[in-house]
Scaffold this motif. Structure first.
Motif, PDB file in Angstrom:
ATOM      1  N   ILE A 135     -10.128   5.177  -1.407  1.00  0.00           N
ATOM      2  CA  ILE A 135      -9.758   5.038   0.005  1.00  0.00           C
ATOM      3  C   ILE A 135     -10.897   4.377   0.785  1.00  0.00           C
ATOM      4  CG2 ILE A 135      -9.249   6.311   2.130  1.00  0.00           C
ATOM      5  CD1 ILE A 135      -6.895   6.177   0.251  1.00  0.00           C
ATOM      6  N   SER A 136     -12.128   4.813   0.516  1.00  0.00           N
ATOM      7  CA  SER A 136     -13.290   4.219   1.192  1.00  0.00           C
ATOM      8  C   SER A 136     -13.397   2.736   0.882  1.00  0.00           C
ATOM      9  CB  SER A 136     -14.581   4.935   0.763  1.00  0.00           C
ATOM     10  OG  SER A 136     -14.520   6.304   1.054  1.00  0.00           O
ATOM     11  N   GLY A 137     -13.166   2.372  -0.378  1.00  0.00           N
ATOM     12  CA  GLY A 137     -13.212   0.961  -0.768  1.00  0.00           C
ATOM     13  C   GLY A 137     -12.151   0.137  -0.074  1.00  0.00           C
ATOM     14  N   ILE A 138     -10.940   0.695   0.034  1.00  0.00           N
ATOM     15  CA  ILE A 138      -9.856  -0.014   0.723  1.00  0.00           C
ATOM     16  C   ILE A 138     -10.206  -0.231   2.185  1.00  0.00           C
ATOM     17  CG2 ILE A 138      -7.455   0.200   1.503  1.00  0.00           C
ATOM     18  CD1 ILE A 138      -6.871   1.657  -1.167  1.00  0.00           C
ATOM     19  N   ILE A 139     -10.766   0.801   2.826  1.00  0.00           N
ATOM     20  CA  ILE A 139     -11.144   0.687   4.241  1.00  0.00           C
ATOM     21  C   ILE A 139     -12.233  -0.367   4.419  1.00  0.00           C
ATOM     22  CG2 ILE A 139     -12.254   1.905   6.162  1.00  0.00           C
ATOM     23  CD1 ILE A 139     -10.827   4.463   5.145  1.00  0.00           C
ATOM     24  N   LEU A 140     -13.255  -0.327   3.565  1.00  0.00           N
ATOM     25  CA  LEU A 140     -14.344  -1.305   3.669  1.00  0.00           C
ATOM     26  C   LEU A 140     -13.845  -2.725   3.433  1.00  0.00           C
ATOM     27  CD1 LEU A 140     -17.222   0.614   1.847  1.00  0.00           C
ATOM     28  CD2 LEU A 140     -17.065   0.094   4.294  1.00  0.00           C
ATOM     29  N   LEU A 141     -12.966  -2.896   2.452  1.00  0.00           N
ATOM     30  CA  LEU A 141     -12.403  -4.212   2.184  1.00  0.00           C
ATOM     31  C   LEU A 141     -11.578  -4.705   3.375  1.00  0.00           C
ATOM     32  CD1 LEU A 141     -11.901  -6.551   0.214  1.00  0.00           C
ATOM     33  CD2 LEU A 141      -9.937  -5.264  -0.681  1.00  0.00           C
ATOM     34  N   SER A 142     -10.807  -3.800   3.969  1.00  0.00           N
ATOM     35  CA  SER A 142      -9.994  -4.166   5.135  1.00  0.00           C
ATOM     36  C   SER A 142     -10.875  -4.580   6.300  1.00  0.00           C
ATOM     37  CB  SER A 142      -9.107  -2.982   5.552  1.00  0.00           C
ATOM     38  OG  SER A 142      -8.235  -2.617   4.506  1.00  0.00           O
ATOM     39  N   VAL A 143     -11.956  -3.830   6.516  1.00  0.00           N
ATOM     40  CA  VAL A 143     -12.884  -4.173   7.603  1.00  0.00           C
ATOM     41  C   VAL A 143     -13.519  -5.527   7.350  1.00  0.00           C
ATOM     42  CG1 VAL A 143     -15.087  -3.544   8.678  1.00  0.00           C
ATOM     43  CG2 VAL A 143     -13.337  -1.794   8.295  1.00  0.00           C
ATOM     44  N   PHE A 191     -10.722   7.059  12.074  1.00  0.00           N
ATOM     45  CA  PHE A 191      -9.621   6.941  11.113  1.00  0.00           C
ATOM     46  C   PHE A 191     -10.139   7.031   9.680  1.00  0.00           C
ATOM     47  CE2 PHE A 191      -7.119   4.186   8.283  1.00  0.00           C
ATOM     48  CZ  PHE A 191      -5.898   4.852   8.326  1.00  0.00           C
ATOM     49  N   SER A 192     -11.305   6.446   9.425  1.00  0.00           N
ATOM     50  CA  SER A 192     -11.889   6.489   8.078  1.00  0.00           C
ATOM     51  C   SER A 192     -12.245   7.918   7.690  1.00  0.00           C
ATOM     52  CB  SER A 192     -13.140   5.604   8.021  1.00  0.00           C
ATOM     53  OG  SER A 192     -12.831   4.263   8.346  1.00  0.00           O
ATOM     54  N   LEU A 193     -12.902   8.638   8.590  1.00  0.00           N
ATOM     55  CA  LEU A 193     -13.253  10.037   8.315  1.00  0.00           C
ATOM     56  C   LEU A 193     -12.002  10.874   8.081  1.00  0.00           C
ATOM     57  CD1 LEU A 193     -16.063  10.584  10.986  1.00  0.00           C
ATOM     58  CD2 LEU A 193     -16.361  10.368   8.515  1.00  0.00           C
ATOM     59  N   LEU A 194     -10.990  10.641   8.909  1.00  0.00           N
ATOM     60  CA  LEU A 194      -9.728  11.377   8.766  1.00  0.00           C
ATOM     61  C   LEU A 194      -9.068  11.082   7.423  1.00  0.00           C
ATOM     62  CD1 LEU A 194      -7.415  13.096   9.991  1.00  0.00           C
ATOM     63  CD2 LEU A 194      -6.562  11.006  11.039  1.00  0.00           C
ATOM     64  N   SER A 195      -8.996   9.818   7.046  1.00  0.00           N
ATOM     65  CA  SER A 195      -8.326   9.426   5.802  1.00  0.00           C
ATOM     66  C   SER A 195      -9.073   9.960   4.581  1.00  0.00           C
ATOM     67  CB  SER A 195      -8.234   7.899   5.719  1.00  0.00           C
ATOM     68  OG  SER A 195      -7.513   7.383   6.808  1.00  0.00           O
ATOM     69  N   ILE A 196     -10.385   9.814   4.570  1.00  0.00           N
ATOM     70  CA  ILE A 196     -11.185  10.268   3.432  1.00  0.00           C
ATOM     71  C   ILE A 196     -11.132  11.785   3.316  1.00  0.00           C
ATOM     72  CG2 ILE A 196     -13.529  10.394   2.496  1.00  0.00           C
ATOM     73  CD1 ILE A 196     -14.000   7.636   3.903  1.00  0.00           C
ATOM     74  N   GLY A 197     -11.297  12.471   4.462  1.00  0.00           N
ATOM     75  CA  GLY A 197     -11.259  13.930   4.446  1.00  0.00           C
ATOM     76  C   GLY A 197      -9.907  14.474   4.033  1.00  0.00           C
ATOM     77  N   ALA A 198      -8.832  13.866   4.554  1.00  0.00           N
ATOM     78  CA  ALA A 198      -7.484  14.332   4.214  1.00  0.00           C
ATOM     79  C   ALA A 198      -7.182  14.081   2.740  1.00  0.00           C
ATOM     80  CB  ALA A 198      -6.455  13.632   5.095  1.00  0.00           C
ATOM     81  N   THR A 199      -7.598  12.915   2.219  1.00  0.00           N
ATOM     82  CA  THR A 199      -7.366  12.598   0.802  1.00  0.00           C
ATOM     83  C   THR A 199      -8.083  13.584  -0.099  1.00  0.00           C
ATOM     84  OG1 THR A 199      -7.115  10.245   1.304  1.00  0.00           O
ATOM     85  CG2 THR A 199      -7.632  10.827  -0.974  1.00  0.00           C
ATOM     86  N   TYR A 200      -9.364  13.805   0.182  1.00  0.00           N
ATOM     87  CA  TYR A 200     -10.127  14.747  -0.650  1.00  0.00           C
ATOM     88  C   TYR A 200      -9.557  16.155  -0.529  1.00  0.00           C
ATOM     89  CZ  TYR A 200     -13.804  17.646  -2.516  1.00  0.00           C
ATOM     90  OH  TYR A 200     -14.490  18.570  -3.259  1.00  0.00           O
TER      91      TYR A 200
END
Length: 200
Positions: free
Chosen positions: A101-109, A142-151
């Motif tokens: 998820i972190s990689g997808i977010i970084l790539l999108s940014v 949004f990144s913190l929310l997505s990463i935290g929710a996924t984990y």
């Protein structure tokens, strides 16, 4: 909490002093052009612009950071990196998914803001200011929310969306003292700005 309550009280007192001082100076030395907050126009401004003064991006940023940050912290992902909790299969799987998820977010940014002629750059190609810079705090939240929710979901810290939602609400509760302090601080700032608007 105690520090923020003292900050709030200080700005309440300062705001009262600004109201009284603006009234006295405008009455004694009208040539200075000070706007009185106790005049007809000042009272209309104070009540009429109160909501507009508070509805800035800072208030939205505080809410978003509280929501996203709390979901991230409550997921216990930080404990894994600190080595506090034993890491089992589910935790390893959750970490792997969070990294994806972190990689997808970084790539999108990168695609949206960091490469040349990206969509979120300004019309002149600058990063600051640009749509990206204005959206930076929402992106972080949004990144913190997505990463935290996924984990949290994979590691079974969260059993479903209801748990994530409760964590979001706790985030708003935790950030509430900062929001209260912000309200009094912002109103003091805009009061001073109004009083001195004819001079500045």
């Amino acid at each position: 909490m105690r520090f923020l309550s003292r900050i709030s009280l200080a700005f309440i007192i300062l705001n009262v002093l600004v109201i009284l001082t603006s009234w006295m100076i405008s009455a004694v030395m009208p040539a200075l052009g000070i706007n009185s907050l106790l005049s007809y126009a000042g009272i209309r401004w104070f009540f009429g612009c109160f909501s507009d003064n508070l509805s800035s991006e800072i208030l939205v940023w505080l809410l978003l950071l509280g929501i996203g940050g709390q979901v991230f912290i409550s997921s216990n992902i930080i404990n894994v990196f600190k080595g506090i909790n034993p890491v089992g299969y589910k935790q390893r799987l959750a970490i792997s998914a969070s990294l994806v998820i972190s990689g997808i977010i970084l790539l999108s940014v990168f695609l949206l803001a960091l490469k040349p002629h990206a969509m979120l750059l300004s019309v002149t190609g600058d990063l600051f200011p640009s749509p990206f810079s204005y959206a930076l705090i929402p992106i972080v939240s949004f990144s913190l929310l997505s990463i935290g929710a996924t984990y949290g979901l994979i590691a079974e810290v969260y059993t479903g969306f209801h748990d994530i939602f409760k964590s979001m609400v706790r985030g708003v509760n935790h950030i509430a003292p900062v929001i209260v302090a912000y309200i009094f601080t912002a109103q003091f700032y805009y009061s001073v700005k109004y009083v001195l608007s004819n001079i500045l």
